[in-house]
Scaffold this active site. Structure first.
Site, PDB file in Angstrom:
ATOM      1  N   LEU A 159      -8.284  13.431   5.793  1.00 42.70           N
ATOM      2  CA  LEU A 159      -7.285  14.074   6.641  1.00 42.70           C
ATOM      3  C   LEU A 159      -7.320  13.523   8.056  1.00 42.70           C
ATOM      4  O   LEU A 159      -8.401  13.399   8.650  1.00 42.70           O
ATOM      5  CB  LEU A 159      -7.536  15.585   6.681  1.00 42.70           C
ATOM      6  N   SER A 160      -6.168  13.241   8.632  1.00 40.28           N
ATOM      7  CA  SER A 160      -6.014  12.913  10.039  1.00 40.28           C
ATOM      8  C   SER A 160      -6.901  11.720  10.411  1.00 40.28           C
ATOM      9  O   SER A 160      -6.714  10.630   9.899  1.00 40.28           O
ATOM     10  CB  SER A 160      -6.317  14.155  10.890  1.00 40.28           C
ATOM     11  N   ALA A 161      -7.910  11.904  11.278  1.00 35.99           N
ATOM     12  CA  ALA A 161      -8.815  10.793  11.592  1.00 35.99           C
ATOM     13  C   ALA A 161      -9.484  10.278  10.323  1.00 35.99           C
ATOM     14  O   ALA A 161      -9.686   9.068  10.162  1.00 35.99           O
ATOM     15  CB  ALA A 161      -9.867  11.244  12.601  1.00 35.99           C
TER      16      ALA A 161
END
Length: 335
Positions: A159-161
């Site tokens: 997720l995300s980073a």
């Protein structure tokens, strides 16, 4: 000794840069730790798995009675999360038990990034044979060796980073990973510093498909084998990593895999999610895009006990559809 000195020198500017990141991402850290998910089986910490140049922590879950030759799924959490909280919230243990595969959950340390984000914007951490990317690869190597897992069926998602780092793993190690799922991420190579990272996240950056593709190809020059399959997940109301990054990521990976940016087929899933398949050329796997218009920033989940349900809704775990189910399905891991 020389490597240790060089690593220390790199961390000084990194820590200064991550103080700036904390101003923006600190709120995410607080929120994501505020709502506990339903606890899964505690992960096993693996204390020694290689030289670990990225100074990451390795956790693992292997279902009881796991047979040799089973697949491996690597999980990379978002900023402010932990390995355990991501496994609990995303519901991956359910599918590991049902499908018979190992989960490897990498965890960032505050000493590397004060917001506990994977350093996807640091060239020294995403290059083949270096930094955090090499640490994750060593986790895979250790698991394949110690559990007799199948080296040809290793996958990654985050997720995300953690999602952007997933893309960098696919770029640097196309010979290690068979597939990857990037959730609320951005194209590989979008940033080369912390300040670059902010504009990549929001409003996002635009480049040609060939330019994005070259950034992947340059991560492992000369690679000519079959590349990993790629799926890209994004919310239409993402306020942290702009939805425009989905289009740019489609451009990147279709260029790498020999396709174009026109979907060859689409279908509708729960939560008004559109699944778009971009066929590739020369025997390469497709790129699959998932867009959920009502979702903000987070991993899509669908709490419940049904076969297509999973996870616990909360901060950065969005009650919509079970992304873990559809990702496992794309990879042929649903049993």
């Amino acid at each position: 000794m020389r490597a240790r000195v060089r690593r220390t020198a790199l961390r000084a500017p990194r820590r200064a840069a991550t103080l700036l990141a904390a101003l923006v991402l600190g709120l995410m850290s607080v929120l994501s730790s505020g709502g506990p998910a339903a606890a899964a089986t505690p992960l096993e910490r693996v204390s020694s798995f290689g030289s670990n140049p990225g100074n990451l922590v390795m956790y693992r879950y292997a279902p009881p009675g796991l047979e040799p030759g089973s697949p491996v799924v690597v999980l990379l959490h978002g900023c402010g999360q932990s390995a355990q909280s991501y496994v609990d919230g995303s519901g991956w243990q359910k599918f590991a038990d049902a499908g018979g595969f190992t989960l490897v959950a990498a965890e960032q340390q505050a000493g590397n990034n004060v917001s506990r984000c994977f350093n996807w914007f640091q060239p020294s951490d995403i290059a083949r044979g270096a930094g955090e990317a090499l640490s994750v690869k060593q986790m895979v190597d250790h698991t394949v060796s110690s559990l007799g897992a199948d080296p040809g069926r290793v996958y990654a998602t985050g997720l995300s980073a953690g999602g952007i780092m997933t893309g960098s793993l696919l770029a640097a190690y196309p010979d290690v990973f068979a597939g990857g799922a990037i959730i609320a991420g951005a194209p590989h190579g979008c940033a080369s510093s912390m300040l670059d990272a902010f504009s990549c996240m929001f409003p996002g950056r635009t480049a040609t498909a060939a330019s994005w593709g070259d950034r992947v190809r340059s991560a492992h020059p000369g690679f000519t084998g079959e590349r990993p399959s790629v799926s890209l997940w994004h919310g239409g109301a993402d306020y942290v990593v702009a939805t425009a990054n989905l289009n740019e990521s489609v451009k990147q990976w279709t260029d790498v895999l020999g396709g174009d940016q026109t979907a060859d087929s689409t279908s509708q899933l729960p939560a008004d999610t559109t699944r778009s398949v971009y066929e590739s050329g020369a025997g390469q796997p497709p790129v699959i895009g998932y867009l959920t218009p009502g979702n903000g920033h987070g991993t899509p989940v669908a709490p419940g006990t049904g076969p297509e349900q999973c996870g616990t809704a909360g901060a950065f775990f969005l009650d919509s559809l079970c992304s873990s189910h559809w990702i496992a399905r794309d990879w042929g891991l649903t049993g």
